[in-house]
Design an enzyme around this catalytic site. Structure first.
Site, PDB file in Angstrom:
ATOM      1  N   GLY A  62      43.990  15.071  -5.419  1.00  0.00           N
ATOM      2  CA  GLY A  62      43.877  15.702  -4.107  1.00  0.00           C
ATOM      3  C   GLY A  62      45.238  15.807  -3.443  1.00  0.00           C
ATOM      4  NE  ARG A 103      46.780  16.380 -11.775  1.00  0.00           N
ATOM      5  CZ  ARG A 103      46.267  15.647 -10.795  1.00  0.00           C
ATOM      6  NH1 ARG A 103      46.036  16.196  -9.623  1.00  0.00           N
ATOM      7  NH2 ARG A 103      45.963  14.387 -10.988  1.00  0.00           N
ATOM      8  CD  GLN A 202      37.401  13.136  -9.624  1.00  0.00           C
ATOM      9  OE1 GLN A 202      36.265  13.287 -10.078  1.00  0.00           O
ATOM     10  NE2 GLN A 202      38.455  13.688 -10.167  1.00  0.00           N
ATOM     11  CG  ASP A 243      42.643  21.264  -6.785  1.00  0.00           C
ATOM     12  OD1 ASP A 243      41.444  21.025  -6.556  1.00  0.00           O
ATOM     13  OD2 ASP A 243      43.469  20.395  -7.097  1.00  0.00           O
ATOM     14  CG  ASN A 253      37.727  22.158  -5.030  1.00  0.00           C
ATOM     15  OD1 ASN A 253      38.769  21.523  -4.915  1.00  0.00           O
ATOM     16  ND2 ASN A 253      36.566  21.661  -4.663  1.00  0.00           N
ATOM     17  CE  LYS A 254      38.361  17.574  -9.861  1.00  0.00           C
ATOM     18  NZ  LYS A 254      39.352  17.163 -10.869  1.00  0.00           N
TER      19      LYS A 254
END
Lengths: 346, 346
Positions: A62, A103, A202, A243, A253-254
């Site tokens: 995050g 990343r 998470q 993200d 995003n995730k």
């Protein structure tokens, strides 16, 4: 608006500034989100490679990686302090490359380190301490980050009504958690459902304990349950972090965010994404690189195997939600249409 | 059509008749699906209570519970053999009640045990061995069951095209696995994606190894990935079993089936459900009782905690997919519209 210290005090342990990552005596300490909530520990990193590995190994996530990476750059600068400027430049460039490569999906990390490099090279040119210049830049940016969190959390809280059931995914970080804290201060009663978010859990490990720590009712579900919980009328809003949000309104995003957005849309539930920053180099969906992580991780849960080792698996770490499934993007300018981002930020 | 022995030989270890459950020397042996694929073991049950607990504790699932429960009734009959008919009746009725209560959602189990009771009481009235009468009834029904599997698997295979990517959920049991085996015999190349299916991981533990054993390419994903895999064009069909299909076309199956059906529909991917049996006492959605299991199980993965114990969780074990998301129901009469079931089976 509460000041930065008041904001920090409103937050649960995991999100307090010092517990994300800090620098002390030439060493970087990163809050270990893999062990939380079962232990509250830090990973000690003595050089850039250790920071990069910590980011790759999901010690933090995050809003954590850019802070950890920046502190890694501080260490890199300290380790070449006083050397010839060419050597310093080479070392910093190598450190930046190593850290950015941790990343590939989160391009905001790369943009932050670009800015950091400018600050570092300017200090170098002016024969100032590069280490201190980066540290000062980082602290100013973190201060501004918390102000940003509070602004966006104000908009987030404004979207929450008394009695709302709220779905989230993964760990939507400070802006979301602070939205809940603000809504709570406003007397709104909320109930949050947190999908566990496999394979790293998470949602179960970070989000649920953080919300529980605030005293807000929270219920953990598995990632296959959101649609059914929606069908029971228990969810009124869906909020996640992002993200990356492209200028044409695609939310990265995730993994799982996208399917929750589809099922939310099916049930008439609005989906709101918190925008962390803008990446003007990611104009549209075609610019998105989805990070595929080691498929082996999909076949483990907290280290135990979930299937036989010789069976293939697949691990796209993120997914892409198209703008027609996004009810609003929560930015420091307000709750924007996903179709208005290019106008506002290009 | 292959005969029953040929069908049994086509199946992977887990689905072979003797490995689901068998009765030997007055004892019931249930294949332990909790330990598979890490071990191939059986749970030994000496009375009805042990069988009921084994079913409740998920030793078996899918097509297993009714066989195990029926064998439990065989044991119950053996244990009161020769007693006064009133005592036998009372004991059988008590055993039936205990076994039916193990699975409130799966009403087919209750209907099967109703039929079994008729057979048992008839044998009792005719002073025949109740134990042997139930065993004979069960073996005949299992034979017919495998014929049914093969018929439905023929229709299932007909829906699969060379090159198809197939999504499933949980463990869709013999009809689905046999469909894949038939399609494979027909020279069709398939690739199956199996969501792991939390919290019990039936997709990772049962489905993936079974398909792998057949030599068909299979990839394990987590339950938050199906929509993204669909968006990549990797899925052409979605197939699941069903714990119950109501006469008005609602498919009750393992939690997650519904959200996969929504996302499949969003991507234009047809969803087919294998019908196991018809329950004329479940005409519509209102008749469905969704079993809620112990929420503690959601906070465990293979025994390890995924969050703090004091955080609430929620565990609806099944969900309901409405008929407008169902492209076809695979029955022994063919691939039917979900809106045609009442005409065909009421």
């Amino acid at each position: 608006m509460p000041n930065i210290s008041e904001i920090n005090n409103l937050l649960p342990w995991l999100l307090r500034r010092e517990n994300v990552a800090h620098y002390k005596d030439g060493v970087v300490w990163i809050g270990d989100r893999r062990k939380y909530p079962f232990a509250r520990e830090f990973v000690r990193c003595e050089d850039v490679e250790e920071v990069a590995r910590a980011i790759e190994e999901m010690v933090t996530q995050g809003g954590g990686p850019w802070v950890a990476a920046s502190l890694g750059m501080v260490m890199a600068a300290r380790q070449v302090a006083g050397k010839h400027p060419d050597e310093v430049r080479t070392a910093l460039a190598a450190a930046r490359t190593r850290l950015v490569n941790t990343r590939p999906t989160n391009t905001a990390l790369a943009r932050r380190l670009d800015d950091l490099m400018q600050v570092a090279l300017q200090a170098l040119a002016q024969e100032e301490s590069v280490e201190q210049a980066i540290l000062n830049w980082l602290e100013t940016l973190r201060d501004r980050g918390y102000e940003d969190y509070a602004i966006r959390a104000g908009y987030g809280a404004s979207l929450m009504q008394d009695g709302d059931g709220i779905l989230t995914m993964c760990f939507a970080e400070t802006a979301f958690i602070l939205s809940l804290a603000f809504a709570q201060q406003q007397g709104k009663r909320l109930h949050v459902f947190t999908p566990e978010t496999r394979p790293y859990l998470q949602g179960a490990r970070l989000t649920a304990p953080s919300i529980h720590e605030l005293g807000i009712p929270v219920t953990v579900i598995t990632d296959n349950m959101p649609a059914y919980v929606m069908s029971q009328g228990k969810i009124q809003k869906y909020f996640t972090a992002a993200d990356l949000i492209t200028l044409d309104g695609h939310v990265v995003n995730k993994i799982g965010t996208f399917q929750n957005a589809i099922t939310a849309h099916y049930h008439g539930i609005p989906y709101f994404a918190f925008m962390w920053g803008v990446d003007s180099e990611s104009p549209n969906r075609a610019a998105i690189v989805i990070e595929e992580r080691d498929a082996h991780e999909v076949k483990r849960c907290r280290g135990l195997p979930t299937t036989l080792d010789d069976i293939p698996a697949y691990y796209p770490a993120f997914d892409i939600t198209p703008p027609h499934l996004v009810a609003g993007v929560i930015t420091r300018k307000g709750v924007l249409s996903p179709y208005d981002l290019a106008n506002q930020f290009a």
